[in-house]
Write a protein that holds these residues in place. Structure first.
Motif, short mmCIF file in Angstrom:
data_model
loop_
_atom_site.label_atom_id
_atom_site.label_comp_id
_atom_site.label_asym_id
_atom_site.label_seq_id
_atom_site.Cartn_x
_atom_site.Cartn_y
_atom_site.Cartn_z
N VAL A 203 0.86 -1.18 0.00
CA VAL A 203 0.00 0.00 0.00
C VAL A 203 0.89 1.23 0.00
O VAL A 203 1.83 1.33 0.81
CB VAL A 203 -0.94 0.00 1.22
CG1 VAL A 203 -1.81 1.25 1.22
CG2 VAL A 203 -1.80 -1.25 1.23
N ALA A 204 0.63 2.13 -0.93
CA ALA A 204 1.51 3.29 -1.09
C ALA A 204 1.53 4.18 0.14
O ALA A 204 2.55 4.77 0.48
CB ALA A 204 1.09 4.09 -2.33
N SER A 205 0.38 4.29 0.83
CA SER A 205 0.29 5.19 1.98
C SER A 205 0.88 4.61 3.25
O SER A 205 0.97 5.31 4.26
CB SER A 205 -1.18 5.57 2.22
OG SER A 205 -1.94 4.41 2.49
N VAL A 206 1.27 3.33 3.25
CA VAL A 206 1.84 2.68 4.42
C VAL A 206 3.30 2.36 4.12
O VAL A 206 3.60 1.63 3.17
CB VAL A 206 1.07 1.39 4.78
CG1 VAL A 206 1.70 0.73 6.00
CG2 VAL A 206 -0.40 1.70 5.04
N SER A 207 4.20 2.88 4.92
CA SER A 207 5.63 2.66 4.68
C SER A 207 6.02 1.24 5.07
O SER A 207 5.30 0.54 5.79
CB SER A 207 6.46 3.66 5.49
OG SER A 207 6.29 3.44 6.89
N LEU B 289 -4.01 -8.15 6.40
CA LEU B 289 -2.58 -7.88 6.39
C LEU B 289 -2.27 -6.65 7.24
O LEU B 289 -3.14 -5.81 7.47
CB LEU B 289 -2.11 -7.65 4.95
CG LEU B 289 -2.31 -8.85 4.00
CD1 LEU B 289 -1.85 -8.48 2.61
CD2 LEU B 289 -1.58 -10.07 4.50
N PRO B 290 -1.03 -6.53 7.73
CA PRO B 290 -0.70 -5.37 8.59
C PRO B 290 -0.97 -4.03 7.93
O PRO B 290 -1.47 -3.11 8.57
CB PRO B 290 0.80 -5.58 8.86
CG PRO B 290 1.03 -7.03 8.67
CD PRO B 290 0.09 -7.47 7.61
N GLN B 291 -0.68 -3.92 6.62
CA GLN B 291 -0.93 -2.65 5.95
C GLN B 291 -2.42 -2.33 5.87
O GLN B 291 -2.82 -1.15 5.95
CB GLN B 291 -0.32 -2.65 4.54
CG GLN B 291 -0.60 -3.90 3.72
CD GLN B 291 0.50 -4.91 3.84
OE1 GLN B 291 0.96 -5.19 4.93
NE2 GLN B 291 0.94 -5.47 2.71
N VAL B 292 -3.26 -3.37 5.76
CA VAL B 292 -4.70 -3.15 5.76
C VAL B 292 -5.17 -2.73 7.14
O VAL B 292 -6.04 -1.86 7.30
CB VAL B 292 -5.43 -4.42 5.29
CG1 VAL B 292 -6.94 -4.24 5.36
CG2 VAL B 292 -5.00 -4.80 3.89
#
Length: 517
Positions: free
Chosen positions: A90-94, A125-128
């Motif tokens: 995800v682009a917004s999550v580093s 997922l962690p980014q979600v």
């Protein structure tokens, strides 16, 4: 010369007959240490990987027992692999934020002995999870006024506004997260100093009431809209579609092959989503019906429903590429550029993930499509994606030659390429061939005076017959531009020049992505 040893040698090498008093009086200049006999003893001086203190040489065997190693189940290992897969980023999550969240999730499960109890295949997922947490914060009306309480209460504090605001936030422990700082950086409210706290409280209440009013208006707007049926229940309040956002993608349970397309207004219901095996059977059925019936309205609706079920389940594989390619070809055949452009955009993403399909065929379609829309910025991006290997493909080479012919104004070469187009590129060229015919006729009227044989135009501009050529000329000019001479019909270029210049200008207006002028 005194043969006695110096004081610093007395302790180490003194003979056995040396008096004890002399040994005591001579202080050594160094501290004696035991020589290292092997490398094995050095291993205990290093810290282990878990960061615990190193055991001392005199520790017992029980004290040196290593900590038990945690064996992670295969489901956890697959979960970690999905977290780092490129298609799930995800682009917004580093990357560091995702790793920290992943470490927290697995550590918490291991400490609570839940590694075998959690459904790792359905766990988000962690980014979600990070995105869902941010959305909850942004949806909270009280968060929208973050930092308002730290504004200076008097006009005289404007010089120290930035410093005092940061200090108050750090002291209160409520420093706004990075995404809120970025979003509120240019808000007008954050740049205004209010002389009283009463006005700030009134603004906070107004913002909260506006947020609640917007939610009520949105809820009323969707009342009576059902999901997949004509029910009257609101999709927002429907209990059957309440899905935990931390559970990740939906896993469908529907076994129906044919399903109409409905735009989602809330979380999808697994009972109305078809799993991958059912979707594969549905595609075979749609291909048969398209060959037998040719009903594009029905086929397009079914393919959009098929694509939606793939999207909500996060299915990206060779079957996904096949679905988008078939739908794109059908849309091309029927001239539906809106649906074709949606498929083309998604296919570019899928091809970048090396999922198979026919990337060179659709690269050629992209070039022809951007010629039609006259989108030269996108054309530059498409040309940058073409590799030396792609240029060896017949379809890509043809598309590049078409672009070159138009850039050079070589209409003779262009219409030769038009009559010999590979694959389904002819459907795209049919959409802008009339525009190029008008451009060519304007050039012919400037070059040939006072008239030109209509048979010459038929051969040069790729018409099927002289009758079709005459009909095209009359549609864009008047009858007095054609005259019969010496047993043949001729175009009076002097009279037709201005008409075709005007028609050319009308035809070369910018076209948007839906194919509308």
């Amino acid at each position: 010369m005194n043969s006695s040893a110096p004081p610093w040698r007395a302790t180490a090498w003194a003979p056995t007959s040396t008096p004890v008093a002399s040994q005591v009086s001579a202080a050594p200049a160094y501290i004696p240490v035991q020589a290292r006999r092997s490398l094995a003893s050095n291993k205990i001086n290093h810290l282990p990987s878990n960061g615990s203190p190193a055991p001392q040489p005199n520790m017992s065997a029980a004290d040196e027992a290593p900590r038990p190693r945690v064996e992670f189940p295969p489901a956890v290992r697959l979960y970690v692999q999905r977290c780092f897969a490129p298609e799930n980023q995800v682009a917004s999550v580093s990357h560091s934020e995702m790793q920290e969240k992943l470490r927290h999730v697995i550590t918490d499960a291991a400490e609570n002995h839940k590694l075998d109890m959690i459904d790792w295949e359905r766990l988000a997922l962690p980014q979600v999870m990070i995105q869902n947490e941010r959305n909850k914060i942004l949806a909270n009306p009280s968060v929208s006024n973050w930092g308002m309480s730290s504004l200076p209460s008097s006009p005289g504090d404007t010089g120290r506004k930035r410093k005092s605001t940061d200090t108050n936030q750090q002291q209160s422990g409520k420093e706004s997260p990075p995404w809120r700082k970025a979003n509120n950086r240019n808000r007008f409210e954050d740049r205004v100093t209010y002389p009283s706290t009463e006005k700030k409280q009134r603004m906070t209440l107004d913002d909260s009431s506006k947020s609640k009013a917007n939610l009520e208006m949105r809820k009323k707007r969707f009342e009576g809209v059902g999901y997949g049926n004509s029910g009257t229940s609101s999709p927002v309040d429907s209990p059957s579609r309440s899905v935990d956002p931390d559970q990740g993608p939906v896993v469908g349970r529907c076994q129906t092959l044919e399903k109409n397309y409905f735009r989602l207004t809330s979380a999808p219901n697994p009972d109305t989503v078809r799993p991958l095996p059912v979707l594969q059977k549905a595609l075979d059925l749609l291909k048969k019906k398209w060959k037998q019936e040719g009903n594009y309205t029905y086929i397009c609706d079914q393919f959009k429903s098929l694509r939606q079920d793939l999207t909500v389940q996060h299915i990206r594989n060779e079957f996904t590429v096949l679905v988008y390619e078939i739908h794109a070809r059908i849309a091309l055949e029927k001239g539906d550029l809106g649906e074709y452009n949606q498929c083309q955009t998604q296919l570019r993403v899928l091809y970048a993930q090396q999922l198979g399909g026919h990337p060179t065929e659709f690269k050629a379609y992209r070039i022809l499509y951007f010629i039609y829309t006259r989108n030269w910025t996108a054309m530059n991006d498409a040309l940058a994606d073409v590799t030396a290997e792609d240029k060896q493909d017949l379809a890509v080479k043809h598309a590049l030659d078409v672009r070159s012919a138009l850039a050079l104004g070589n209409y003779h070469r262009f219409f030769q390429l038009y009559l010999d187009t590979p694959n389904m590129g002819a459907y795209l060229m049919d959409m802008f061939v009339d525009r190029e015919r008008l451009t060519a006729l304007a050039a012919i009227c400037r070059a040939y005076k006072p008239d030109v044989n209509i048979r010459f135009i038929t051969e040069e501009l790729g018409f099927e017959s002289d009758e079709q050529t005459a009909r095209f000329i009359l549609d864009h000019s008047s009858e007095d531009t054609l005259e019969e001479k010496h047993g043949s019909v001729r175009l009076l270029t002097s009279k037709a020049a201005a008409r075709f210049e005007q028609a050319k200008a009308e035809a070369n207006r910018i076209v948007d992505i839906k194919g509308q002028i």
